[in-house]
Design a protein around this motif. Structure first.
Motif, PDB file in Angstrom:
ATOM      1  N   ASP A 172      -1.732 -15.947  -4.505  1.00 38.58           N
ATOM      2  CA  ASP A 172      -0.318 -16.296  -4.714  1.00 38.58           C
ATOM      3  C   ASP A 172       0.367 -16.704  -3.422  1.00 38.58           C
ATOM      4  O   ASP A 172       0.242 -16.020  -2.392  1.00 38.58           O
ATOM      5  CB  ASP A 172       0.457 -15.095  -5.263  1.00 38.58           C
ATOM      6  N   VAL A 173       1.130 -17.786  -3.469  1.00 33.97           N
ATOM      7  CA  VAL A 173       2.050 -18.164  -2.396  1.00 33.97           C
ATOM      8  C   VAL A 173       3.380 -18.491  -3.073  1.00 33.97           C
ATOM      9  O   VAL A 173       3.507 -19.523  -3.738  1.00 33.97           O
ATOM     10  CB  VAL A 173       1.545 -19.381  -1.596  1.00 33.97           C
ATOM     11  N   TRP A 174       4.344 -17.597  -2.919  1.00 35.86           N
ATOM     12  CA  TRP A 174       5.647 -17.793  -3.555  1.00 35.86           C
ATOM     13  C   TRP A 174       6.608 -18.406  -2.539  1.00 35.86           C
ATOM     14  O   TRP A 174       6.822 -17.867  -1.451  1.00 35.86           O
ATOM     15  CB  TRP A 174       6.202 -16.467  -4.056  1.00 35.86           C
ATOM     16  N   VAL A 175       7.170 -19.560  -2.902  1.00 26.93           N
ATOM     17  CA  VAL A 175       8.109 -20.283  -2.040  1.00 26.93           C
ATOM     18  C   VAL A 175       9.512 -20.072  -2.587  1.00 26.93           C
ATOM     19  O   VAL A 175       9.759 -20.270  -3.785  1.00 26.93           O
ATOM     20  CB  VAL A 175       7.772 -21.786  -2.001  1.00 26.93           C
ATOM     21  N   GLU A 176      10.427 -19.692  -1.724  1.00 31.28           N
ATOM     22  CA  GLU A 176      11.793 -19.384  -2.140  1.00 31.28           C
ATOM     23  C   GLU A 176      12.786 -20.338  -1.481  1.00 31.28           C
ATOM     24  O   GLU A 176      12.617 -20.711  -0.311  1.00 31.28           O
ATOM     25  CB  GLU A 176      12.139 -17.948  -1.740  1.00 31.28           C
ATOM     26  N   LEU A 177      13.797 -20.729  -2.234  1.00 33.07           N
ATOM     27  CA  LEU A 177      14.956 -21.427  -1.687  1.00 33.07           C
ATOM     28  C   LEU A 177      16.147 -20.480  -1.771  1.00 33.07           C
ATOM     29  O   LEU A 177      16.665 -20.210  -2.853  1.00 33.07           O
ATOM     30  CB  LEU A 177      15.252 -22.704  -2.482  1.00 33.07           C
TER      31      LEU A 177
END
Length: 766
Positions: free
Chosen positions: A230-235
């Motif tokens: 998993d690689v979770w990208v957040e804005l």
């Protein structure tokens, strides 16, 4: 099974605005179409595993460094695209990266500040390049290794608050899922949280970011925990100086798993080490078989006495012969496993460098001669390890179409949890409580998720590898494959039927062969020749115990876990070294065993050709062998004509051997050897070097005959390879001494699925 997030929280997939302020919009290839197309359905999938796919950038797209004059090729492990520098490199490097866009809100104005954010450990294993005017080689890293920002975990988007805007990025993964360095591993924390009712489109927190004030806490999760890929990208959005959780946006990216290839896949290249003074016989037999299987691209010397010319880095032919002067280690299979990583937009083969000690000749080979364009190297788990961590202890089953229940611990191996269907097969891994598989190695394999682990007990084997007792081969009809399993019962039956033939009408086993100095060379006698009667007296009872206590339970486990029945299995004869006492007492005392007769199941599968260790067992007149196979072994398809090619046999002679002595070994007349047309140019006396000599015996090897017929019956061509000296008597066989690059199923024209991401979600939390 975990439901899709879209089923649980449908509201989070809709765009919205809070008053006059809207959320920035994240786009990537979340629908796995192979391109970023910005359609609504693509964005709806942004938090459903696996999201968009990141291809581990482990190959070398820049020109390879030159080989210095008179020297060997340089070590390439630090020249991999992901390690060499923080640039986008030449060749196909840019096309291997994953595109990502962030656009201004669809409705409403943007927040005062928008920050792109990664969790700290993700920032160690990911690079985010910002697309801007100019060549890709100068695009800056804005998040991750090489970032010049104050925090490599965050990047603030600088935009006009009035006009619409767009930012483009490409993302590089620097490693495979899971890494022995904990700073590259993602803790099993809760995943970013879904919104409370009314919080739209998505509220999240990447727990562990540098600024605790930037964290939000929710009580519900889409998935219970993050998993290694998993690689979770957040804005993160800020309004009036404060973070606005209701505006936050998130997207999931997954590092493509390392997938192992089964024997059913086509072979592109075979690897072997060549020692002109030690294994010329083996390499010649192998090359001849590979030429039959792979075509004229495999070149042979002009005669059986002329040495091979080893290949050098960059050789693209179907047989790669590694140079003896640099790589004096014959166990090619144990050093590495070759698999692949597949993303919708690109793919590459990847070499898994196994835990087989630091350095060594073949470690140099793996690092210096194999990496290149679309040939990646994962070197991170290489290091010291016992033999159960070697490549020979990994086999992959064909696809398994049904789920299996949990399997209890027992003689066949440790407990196995219930497993769903495995469209890309299961990894068969031998294990031993006395010599356990290294935890890092097992965790790495488990972290790939796509191929469940099926462990079997190999503690009773000296080397401890699964390839000593099983192999999978393609087959006509049925499921399209067969499981070959080592069978002492088949050996019992063949030997006892041979024993019933008068001794004068059959030969001893292993004529002309010698052992090395080891316990099986009793009283220092190195002559391996043994009669059928003596072999049965010494080994039959011990092998029956092995069958009852290990081989039968292992076969039962494989049937349950792989959805097999008896018609899917072919038993290949073998006798193991006898124990000095009962099986239970021997195991308790730490005794182990290896194949006494060459382990024919330990073969190399090349398309529909199989390279099988030559057994050198009892030879009989053709009519006697035919009667045993048809009447006693129940093989109705055997015919006189099908046994004709086995009448007579080749003998590999070395420099210094004498033709008259060779004739005496086999009880034939020297003049008959010299006169045979297959021995053109052969003269009496002492041989100057290697020479393959035809022995005109009017008989066939019973084990060869059995294996040839049963494997031909499923559409295979059988080649027998003399591996006795450098492999069999050193506890290995053909498979141990070779390796192969195979074509991924997705790369074959007309392939329509499944792809690993089609079923990833159900496997992810196992």
């Amino acid at each position: 099974m975990t439901k899709h997030a879209s089923q649980i929280f449908p509201a989070i997939f809709n765009a919205f605005a809070v008053g006059a302020i809207g959320s920035a919009v994240l786009h990537a290839d979340f629908d796995k179409s192979g391109s970023l197309n910005r359609v609504p359905d693509e964005r709806r999938r942004r938090i459903i595993r696996p999201g968009a796919i990141l291809l581990p950038n482990l190959d070398i797209d820049d020109p390879l460094p030159p080989i210095p004059p008179g020297g060997g090729p340089p070590d390439l492990k630090d020249s991999l695209d992901a390690k060499k520098d923080t640039n986008i490199n030449a060749g196909n490097d840019q096309s291997e990266l994953t595109e990502m866009e962030i656009n201004s809100p669809v409705t409403g104005r943007a927040a005062d500040r928008v920050v792109l954010r990664l969790a700290p450990n993700d920032a160690n294993r990911i690079r985010v390049f910002k697309v801007q005017p100019g060549p890709a080689g100068v695009w800056p890293v804005v998040i991750g290794d090489g970032s010049t920002n104050p925090s490599k975990e965050e990047y603030e988007l600088l935009f006009s608050s009035v006009a619409s805007w767009q930012f483009k990025f490409v993302i590089e993964a620097r490693t495979l899922p899971w890494h022995p360095d904990s700073s590259f591993r993602v803790p099993s924390d809760p995943v970013p949280n879904p919104p409370d009712p009314g919080d739209q489109p998505f509220v999240t927190s990447l727990g562990g970011v540098s600024n605790p004030a930037n964290r939000t806490n929710r009580t519900r999760s889409i998935y219970p925990n993050r998993i290694p890929a998993d690689v979770w990208v957040e804005l993160a959005h800020f309004v009036g100086g404060a973070e606005a959780p209701a505006l936050e946006e998130v997207g999931l990216f997954t590092i493509a798993p390392f997938i192992l290839l089964s024997n059913l896949q086509p072979v592109e290249q075979v690897y072997v080490v060549y020692w002109s003074t030690h294994n010329h016989d083996f390499v010649y037999d192998l090359a001849e078989a590979c030429r039959a299987a792979l075509g004229a691209g495999v070149t042979l010397p002009p005669d059986t006495s002329t040495p091979f010319t080893p290949h050098t880095r960059g050789h693209s032919g179907p047989l790669y012969i590694a140079d003896e002067t640099r790589y004096s280690d014959q166990w090619m299979q144990d050093q590495f496993e070759m698999g692949y990583c597949w993303a919708p937009h690109a793919h590459m083969h990847v070499i898994l460098h196994c835990k087989r000690g630091f350095g060594g000749p073949l470690a140099t080979f793996v690092r210096s001669e194999l990496p290149g364009p679309e040939m990646g190297l994962y070197d991170s788990i290489h290091g010291p390890g016992n033999s159960l961590n070697f490549g020979g202890n990994l086999e992959v089953s064909p696809p398994v179409s049904v789920a299996n229940p949990s399997l209890p611990a027992g003689p066949a191996g440790p407990a196995v949890p219930a497993q769903p269907p495995a469209p890309f097969g299961k990894i068969l891994l031998g294990n031993s409580t006395a010599r356990p598989v290294d935890p890092d190695f097992r965790e790495f394999l488990k972290a790939q998720k796509v191929q469940p682990l099926l462990e079997i007990d190999t503690s009773w084997l000296a080397v401890g590898h699964v390839d000593e007792i099983i192999s999978f081969v393609p087959a006509t009809g049925g499921k399209g494959f067969k499981l070959l399993i080592a069978s002492v019962l088949t050996a019992h039956r063949l030997l006892n039927h041979a024993k019933a033939i008068p001794a004068a009408e059959r030969t001893d086993l292993f004529r002309g062969k010698k052992w090395v100095e080891k316990p099986r060379a009793a009283a220092g006698v190195l002559d391996a020749k043994i009669s059928v009667e003596v072999l049965l007296l010494r080994a039959e009872a011990s092998n029956e115990e092995i069958r009852q206590q290990k081989l039968i339970p292992i076969e039962q486990r494989l049937k349950r876990a792989l959805n097999l029945d008896s018609s899917d299995i072919i038993r290949i004869p073998v006798y193991f070294d006898p124990f000095t006492t009962s099986f239970s007492a021997a195991i308790a005392a730490g005794e182990v065993t290896v194949a006494f007769t060459p382990g024919m199941v330990n073969m190399l599968v090349v398309n529909r050709h199989v390279m099988v260790p030559k057994p050198f067992t009892v030879r009989l007149k053709k009519d006697k062998a035919l009667k045993i196979l048809k009447d006693k072994m129940g093989i109705p398809t055997v015919t006189d004509a099908r046994l004709d090619p086995l009448v007579g046999h080749w003998h590999w002679a070395r420099g210094g051997d004498i033709i008259a002595d060779i004739a005496a070994i086999y009880g034939v007349v020297e003049a008959d050897i010299l006169a045979n047309p297959k021995n053109v140019g052969l003269t009496a006396g002492v041989l100057a070097g290697w020479r393959r000599i035809w022995i005109p015996e009017d008989n066939v090897d019973l084990f060869e005959a059995y294996v040839k017929i049963v494997l031909e019956d499923i559409g295979l061509t059988v080649h027998f390879i003399d591996d006795w000296d450098v492999y069999h008597r050193m506890d290995g066989e053909v498979h141990c001494g070779t390796n192969a690059k195979r074509t991924p199923p997705e790369a074959i024209a007309g392939y329509a699925g499944p792809f690993w991401w089609d079923f990833y979600e159900r496997l992810a939390e196992l």
